[in-house]
Write an enzyme that holds these catalytic residues in place. Structure first.
Site: not given
Ligand code: BGC
Length: 808
Positions: A297
């Site tokens: 993530d």
């Molecule tokens: C979120 C993810 C997301 C990623 C990209 C993160 O902060 O937890 O779910 O896909 O950002 O935007």
């Protein structure tokens, strides 16, 4: 003759080659990627596994404060940075982009959010065309449809936008368990139940990937809260992990083969999930057979070399420092280059399947009109009718004039905030939905609300930080007090009242067990009472519409209005979808995939959510200054309720709830009959069938839920667990349908920590078929004569500390 001979010889060579490949366990794609890996330098390998950073258009004053992975700090003019600048322009607004090396045939992959539809920048500088995407209903709506075919269709439609706008991987579906009603991202997730979660996610993955683009099921795993999400250490038993928190992922991986998996931010039993070899290699790859790549993530974990070793192949969004760190790790011997080669290979295996590699000529013009019809229908199928006194709904055809109370009647919430939000071209409000469908909303009342909303919004936060817009832009304004006088004026001139209660939340924060969030405010409750009284006095009805992304308290007020419809956050066609259900154009068939407790304290996780601070460990508040939700605060949460999540808890411990798991009303009635088991003994398989008949006056669909009560043996069991489910076709009055479910040993098994195996214990079982987890219509029993081991898996992820587990 000669020609024929030559072609036979050629065939022989092909067969031999294939045989050679097979015998070495290598497919042509794998051979190709192995060859590419051989030709790459260490720098190129590292630049591929570390993402190219994240880019937000932002003023210089803010840019200075941003960490490098979010586009801050000084940048050199070199070949790598020029490549990054180029690939970022391929799809503006995408969350992550991987490097390209044209000389090695390595194409870039655009990784774009999210679960309710593609999230990209809708307007590009110097470009007249717009790039809006469809905002589909949030995952909670889709799960409430209990209709995997529908979810697959939504996935196909969503995936078409991914393909046609030129992305490779959609960062979706979100599939964490809705452990606690307050998790700020519950709207992105499906259910408190792992079977519903897994089946919905599998259907979504199949649908999206049918377009030849990928998915990233997320957040793997046990990311059930936003409070201190970057650092929280989640402590949970192996059994609860396998049965509840990992089960949905297992189903999705095995049934739908997602291209990628996104590891989560949190620690799990002491280790960051992105650094956990147990999770990413032993369980995901060895036990389940996952063969795609794993990405972090955004900003997750702490040690890039350990992440590679664990099986986390890609770091997102990535920073120049991480590139240096990883190169140094290989040079120092901390990371064996052969491991890095494997990480790279996995990324290339997926790249070869991707549209950009295949030079797909995307149009940037998906058929948004057609997709709007899909979202309009999908939303209606997931709405849940909670109350319907004296068949208040559907609205009589005599109803023409409608008074719409509640600020979200005009300013409807189509979906949650953060990366789960979508940049859609429009949202149909309830007011417009009524107008579009031949009804007349009261414009005087709408005018009063417009002024109220404007004034409230003016009071709001005017920060120019792009992240404020990203995280918090769409929170409903505080509700306006409705006087008795206004309610009476409206009751005089309108035929019905609709009262909308709106809530929103999103990533970076959890909701609160307070008025204005989980609980209704006094102003909201008074609005429901005042409006209902005024309309009822005139013999007219008042209907509450819940425009929410997660559970709210209903028990204290739900008996007041004539009907309550949980419309959730239904996507961009919100108003049209809601009116389709209110008017009976669509008969509601949604059922709750999460329990509505009577009060927050009743939730099994309430005692431990969202955890506590670990004293004595240092907070790295400076690490990501400006990003409060990205801070690493030493924090811990223990899942003491263990396997008793959601209805498994309420039904086992007899805790009364407002609306149980699986609950939902219809405009018609159904009768369940003829429950049949194909045997009264279970020897590894059993089938159950049941006939559902529409005994009411209008056509409708019913969700059939199959629960099994197992005996307590070595392992104690919840009162019952959902084992299968299905949905009838649209049944005309008087029509019936027989549904059959095949159940195997894994469906009945519990995880036995002592041997790391799945056990079906001997004893008497009850098969219960019903219309909700407590509304059981018919049941029968069967026997397991001798215990069965349904499967043995890796010993992994044992907690280091004793958990004070809830038991019966
Ligand atoms: C979120 C993810 C997301 C990623 C990209 C993160 O902060 O937890 O779910 O896909 O950002 O935007």
């Amino acid at each position: 003759m000669r020609t024929k001979k030559r072609s036979q010889a050629q065939w022989l060579i092909v067969i031999l080659l294939l045989f050679a490949n097979l015998s070495w366990g290598i497919t042509p794609t794998e051979k190709k990627t192995k060859d590419i890996v051989k030709s790459m330098t260490l720098e190129q390998k590292v630049q591929l596994v570390i993402g190219t950073g994240m880019y937000f258009p932002m003023p210089d004053s803010i840019k200075e404060k941003m960490p490098p992975m979010f586009g801050g700090g000084p940048r050199e003019d070199n070949a790598y940075n020029r490549m990054v600048d180029k690939i970022r322009m391929y799809l503006p607004g995408t969350a992550g982009v991987t490097a390209e090396f044209p000389e090695l045939e390595i194409t870039s992959q655009a990784l774009a959010d999210g679960p309710a539809g593609l999230r990209i920048t809708p307007i590009r500088e110097g470009d007249e065309q717009t790039y809006y995407c469809t905002a589909f209903p949030i995952a909670t709506v889709l799960a409430s449809s209990w209709d995997t075919e529908l979810v697959e269709k939504v996935g196909q439609t969503m995936g078409n936008e991914v393909l046609e706008y030129g992305a490779e991987v959609l960062l979706a579906p979100g599939m964490n368990i809705q452990r606690d009603p307050l998790c700020g991202r519950n709207f992105e997730y499906y259910s408190e139940d792992p079977l519903v979660t897994g089946k919905m996610a599998a259907a979504m993955v199949k649908g999206i990937q049918s377009n030849g683009v990928g998915t990233s099921i997320k957040h793997f795993a046990v990311n059930n809260q936003e409070t201190n999400r970057m650092s929280v250490n989640t402590i949970v038993s192996e059994r609860a992990l396998r049965e509840i928190y990992l089960k949905g992922f297992e189903i999705a991986v095995k049934e739908a083969k997602p291209w990628t998996v996104m590891s989560s931010y949190n620690k799990l039993n002491g280790t960051y999930t992105s650094e956990s070899h147990d999770l990413l290699t032993k369980i995901l790859r060895n036990d389940w057979g996952f063969d795609g790549y794993v990405m972090t993530d955004w900003g997750g974990g702490s040690d890039v070399a350990i992440q590679m070793i664990a099986g986390n192949d890609m770091i997102q969004p990535g920073s120049p420092q991480q590139i240096e760190e990883l190169i140094a790790s290989v040079k120092s011997g901390k990371l064996d280059e052969s491991i890095l080669d494997k990480n790279v290979e996995r990324i290339l295996n997926i790249m070869i399947e991707s549209p950009r590699y295949k030079a797909y000529n995307f149009s940037s013009k998906p058929n948004l009109k057609l997709h709007a019809q899909v979202t309009r229908q999908a939303a209606t199928d997931g709405m849940v009718l909670l109350e319907n006194k004296n068949n208040a709904l559907p609205l009589s055809t005599k109803v023409k004039k409608v008074a719409t109370f509640g600020a979200t009647s005009l300013d409807i919430v189509s979906g949650g905030t953060g990366s789960g939000d979508v940049n859609e071209a429009y949202t149909i409000s309830m007011f417009d939905g009524l107008k579009n469908n031949g009804l007349t909303p009261d414009s005087e009342l709408a005018g009063i609300y417009e002024e109220h909303i404007k004034a409230e919004k003016e009071k709001g936060n005017k920060s120019d930080n792009p992240l404020v817009a990203f995280m918090g832009g769409k929170v409903p304004v505080e509700e306006m007090a409705v006087s008795k006088e206004l309610a009476e004026i409206m009751a005089e001139k309108n035929d019905v009242a609709l009262i909308t209660i709106g809530r929103n939340s999103g990533e970076g924060g959890d909701r609160k067990a307070e008025k204005g969030d989980f609980y209704l405010t006094d102003v909201e409750k008074e609005m429901i009472t005042t409006v209902t009284e005024a309309f009822n006095k005139k013999g007219k009805m008042a209907i509450v519409i819940l425009n929410i992304g997660g559970v709210v308290e209903t028990a204290s007020w739900s008996s007041v209005p004539d009907a309550v419809l949980c419309a959730w956050q239904p996507g961009q066609e919100a108003g049209n979808s809601i009116v389709d259900v209110l008017t009976g154009k669509v008969n509601p068939s949604g059922k709750l995939a999460i329990t509505f407790p009577k009060s927050y304290c009743d939730a099994p996780s309430a005692k431990t959510f969202p955890g506590y601070s670990i004293k004595g460990e240092e907070d790295d508040a400076d690490d990501l200054s400006g990003f409060s939700f990205m801070r690493r605060v030493p924090w811990e949460v223990v899942y003491e309720e263990d396997i008793y999540v959601g209805y498994r808890y309420y039904n086992t411990f007899d805790v009364p709830v407002a609306y149980e798991f699986g609950y939902g009303l219809s405009y018609t009635d159904f009768e369940f009959s003829n429950l049949k088991l194909n045997s009264d003994k279970f020897d590894g398989k059993i089938s159950v069938s049941v006939t559902v008949k529409n005994t009411g006056k209008v056509a409708g669909r019913e969700v059939v839920q199959v629960y099994v009560s197992a005996p307590d043996g070595k392992l104690e069991k919840p009162e019952a667990e959902l084992t299968a489910f299905g949905k009838t076709a649209l049944l005309a009055p008087g029509k019936s349908e027989t549904l059959t479910f095949d159940i195997d040993a894994m469906d009945l098994a519990s995880f036995n920590e002592a041997n790391s195996d799945w056990l079906v214990e001997a004893g008497d079982y009850t098969m219960k078929v019903g219309a909700s987890s407590t509304d059981i219509k018919s049941k029968d029993s069967f026997t397991v004569e001798k215990g069965i081991v349904a499967g043995t898996v890796s010993k992994a992820l044992a907690p280091e500390v004793e958990i004070n587990k809830l038991t019966k």
